[in-house]
Design a protein around this motif. Sequence first.
Motif, mmCIF file in Angstrom:
data_model
loop_
_atom_site.group_PDB
_atom_site.id
_atom_site.type_symbol
_atom_site.label_atom_id
_atom_site.label_comp_id
_atom_site.label_asym_id
_atom_site.label_seq_id
_atom_site.Cartn_x
_atom_site.Cartn_y
_atom_site.Cartn_z
ATOM 1 N N ASP A 161 0.832 -1.215 0.000
ATOM 2 C CA ASP A 161 0.000 0.000 0.000
ATOM 3 C C ASP A 161 0.862 1.259 0.000
ATOM 4 N N LEU A 162 1.748 1.343 -0.992
ATOM 5 C CA LEU A 162 2.648 2.489 -1.076
ATOM 6 C C LEU A 162 2.255 3.352 -2.258
ATOM 7 N N PRO A 163 2.126 4.676 -2.055
ATOM 8 C CA PRO A 163 1.791 5.536 -3.184
ATOM 9 C C PRO A 163 2.999 5.785 -4.094
ATOM 10 N N SER A 164 2.687 6.121 -5.324
ATOM 11 C CA SER A 164 3.703 6.653 -6.241
ATOM 12 C C SER A 164 4.819 5.681 -6.596
ATOM 13 N N TYR A 167 6.171 2.414 -12.297
ATOM 14 C CA TYR A 167 7.389 2.023 -13.020
ATOM 15 C C TYR A 167 8.527 1.658 -12.087
ATOM 16 N N THR A 168 8.233 1.266 -10.868
ATOM 17 C CA THR A 168 9.310 0.718 -10.049
ATOM 18 C C THR A 168 9.229 -0.795 -10.127
ATOM 19 N N VAL A 169 10.392 -1.394 -9.969
ATOM 20 C CA VAL A 169 10.477 -2.855 -10.025
ATOM 21 C C VAL A 169 11.431 -3.292 -8.918
ATOM 22 N N GLY A 170 11.311 -4.533 -8.492
ATOM 23 C CA GLY A 170 12.248 -5.039 -7.479
ATOM 24 C C GLY A 170 11.605 -5.139 -6.109
ATOM 25 N N PRO A 171 12.425 -5.472 -5.098
ATOM 26 C CA PRO A 171 11.891 -5.853 -3.790
ATOM 27 C C PRO A 171 11.016 -4.803 -3.094
ATOM 28 N N GLN A 172 11.206 -3.509 -3.371
ATOM 29 C CA GLN A 172 10.352 -2.546 -2.656
ATOM 30 C C GLN A 172 8.871 -2.716 -3.006
ATOM 31 N N VAL A 173 8.612 -3.078 -4.256
ATOM 32 C CA VAL A 173 7.209 -3.252 -4.656
ATOM 33 C C VAL A 173 6.846 -4.717 -4.838
ATOM 34 N N ASP A 174 7.840 -5.576 -4.622
ATOM 35 C CA ASP A 174 7.592 -7.013 -4.809
ATOM 36 C C ASP A 174 8.497 -7.783 -3.844
ATOM 37 N N PRO A 175 8.261 -7.594 -2.518
ATOM 38 C CA PRO A 175 9.240 -8.039 -1.519
ATOM 39 C C PRO A 175 9.582 -9.528 -1.581
ATOM 40 N N ASP A 176 8.618 -10.361 -1.907
ATOM 41 C CA ASP A 176 8.942 -11.787 -1.947
ATOM 42 C C ASP A 176 9.076 -12.320 -3.377
ATOM 43 N N GLY A 177 9.187 -11.389 -4.344
ATOM 44 C CA GLY A 177 9.397 -11.821 -5.741
ATOM 45 C C GLY A 177 8.172 -12.454 -6.377
ATOM 46 N N ASN A 197 5.675 -4.605 -14.496
ATOM 47 C CA ASN A 197 6.112 -3.503 -13.621
ATOM 48 C C ASN A 197 4.978 -3.103 -12.684
ATOM 49 N N HIS A 198 5.353 -2.332 -11.641
ATOM 50 C CA HIS A 198 4.331 -1.730 -10.797
ATOM 51 C C HIS A 198 3.715 -0.574 -11.568
ATOM 52 N N GLU A 199 2.390 -0.414 -11.446
ATOM 53 C CA GLU A 199 1.702 0.666 -12.170
ATOM 54 C C GLU A 199 1.515 1.885 -11.259
ATOM 55 N N TYR A 200 0.684 2.827 -11.702
ATOM 56 C CA TYR A 200 0.485 4.078 -10.960
ATOM 57 C C TYR A 200 -0.084 3.890 -9.561
ATOM 58 N N MET A 201 -1.024 2.959 -9.439
ATOM 59 C CA MET A 201 -1.818 2.906 -8.211
ATOM 60 C C MET A 201 -1.183 1.964 -7.183
ATOM 61 N N ASN A 202 -1.592 2.114 -5.926
ATOM 62 C CA ASN A 202 -1.035 1.262 -4.870
ATOM 63 C C ASN A 202 -1.353 -0.203 -5.148
ATOM 64 N N SER A 203 -0.305 -1.021 -5.176
ATOM 65 C CA SER A 203 -0.458 -2.464 -5.388
ATOM 66 C C SER A 203 -1.024 -2.826 -6.763
ATOM 67 N N GLN A 204 -0.827 -1.933 -7.726
ATOM 68 C CA GLN A 204 -1.295 -2.201 -9.095
ATOM 69 C C GLN A 204 -0.093 -2.550 -9.982
ATOM 70 N N TYR A 205 -0.250 -3.594 -10.771
ATOM 71 C CA TYR A 205 0.841 -4.072 -11.629
ATOM 72 C C TYR A 205 0.346 -4.157 -13.057
ATOM 73 N N GLU A 206 1.315 -4.250 -13.955
ATOM 74 C CA GLU A 206 0.933 -4.400 -15.376
ATOM 75 C C GLU A 206 1.804 -5.475 -16.013
ATOM 76 N N ILE A 207 1.197 -6.280 -16.856
ATOM 77 C CA ILE A 207 1.951 -7.248 -17.663
ATOM 78 C C ILE A 207 1.606 -7.003 -19.127
ATOM 79 N N ASN A 208 2.662 -6.877 -19.931
ATOM 80 C CA ASN A 208 2.453 -6.675 -21.371
ATOM 81 C C ASN A 208 2.844 -7.928 -22.128
#
Length: 448
Positions: A161-164, A167-177, A197-208
């Motif tokens: 539940d982290l804002p902003s 486009y971040t990737v890695g353990p901060q937005v995906d602690p257990d991979g 990648n992590h998207e704009y919203m809290n806990s939102q991700y995108e896969i292309n």
Amino acid sequence: MSLPDITRNNSLDPGAVQPLEKGVEVVRVIFPDLHGIARGKDVPARVYENLDHGLSFCSAVMATDLRHTPVLGGESGYPDMVATPEPASLVRLPWEPEVACCMADLQSVRDGAPVPDPRRLLRSVVAEYEELGLSPVVGPELEFFLLAPEDANGDLVRRIDLPSMVYTVGPQVDPDGFVRRLGQHLTTAGLPVVTMNHEYMNSQYEINLRHADALTAADQAFLLRNWSRDIAALQGLRATFAGKPFNDQGGSGFHIHVSLDREGENAFDDDDDANGVSDLLRCFAAGVLEHAAATMAFLNPTINAYRRLVPDSLAPTRVNWGWDNRSTMLRIPAERGRATRIEVRVGDASANAHLAIAAILIAGLDGIRNRLELNPPAYGDAYRTDSDGEHLPRSLEESLVALGEDAVLADVCGPELIETFVAIKQFEVERHRAWVSDWERTEYLMHI
Ligand code: GLU
Ligand code: MG
């Protein structure tokens, strides 16, 4: 009255089913219903290997709403339909290694009686393009939220539940991979994941996903959504592709990139044009805009979907297009050559991928056949004035009315599919109309 011969329409070609890999104990035979949910049956390996006919299902599953009401089917006694496995689609699931998954085609057990099958519709639309020497190429992008197990109140909570963190990737937005492993699993199962990648919203991700022919792309978007939900469930998580799950966060889009291939060349590209795009692209885009209101029922098929479509959300509110403009319904990205394409940004992640892609292609084809003219583009912030384009439907109800009035969509989709889709969605609208929500309680009960 003579009874239908159930086995006659329903046999698998001899030799179609090959022996399974060692270790596969179950074959999961699935197909998309009209919501894009995977319905199917698990078949033990020894039964699958000896199958000489499809699997029977109650056909009312294609007319069932999300609260398990079979809205249609009773009038004909809830007859059977048959799902015939497509052995070529068989793939082993790395997250359940004893399971292999297989797509199925739907048929009626009665000669000639149509089944509202989204894959069959998309195939028929692609065939219409092929008559013109064109093949649609589609690239899906799907956004979703990852939710942790329910809290003590039974509410779904966001996992990160982290804002902003866009486009971040890695353990901060995906602690257990988990998201990394999700992408790896989907890739091993054959989906052409190109980025996550992590998207704009809290806990939102995108896969292309990498672009592919229309049916392959729709199958893959359908599998991405259903498999992601499965893989999350195995970890005690939920992946939700609902369009607007939270009041304090934006929604999840299903952005659909489209181009048309002619004899191996991108027919949307034109070096001689000042903007590098062909007349074919302009006609296609004009068709998609012309049928925008009617296609909305397929692209935004829930009551919830319309809460996502608000100004400044990076989702559109108006029937418009722009050069690399993310506030418009159609964005023409800046790349040219093989990558010249239209991105349709209006749909949300809850859409049935086959129906959404079919609807865009039907609309585009009408633009091509009738050489529809494309309006001028919208520039900059395209949310605010009438010159930014007509407003899109603001509710599922409005979209269903528009769908019911669109002769082109009705003709290609056929009455069976349109009537079934409209019936289940209209039933959803009616149930919602009668439901007292928490907003109403908060707004009125204390004051009135
Ligand atoms: N989440 C936005 C939508 O609902 C799109 C954000 C983006 O451009 O990636 O469509
Ligand atoms: Mg996105």
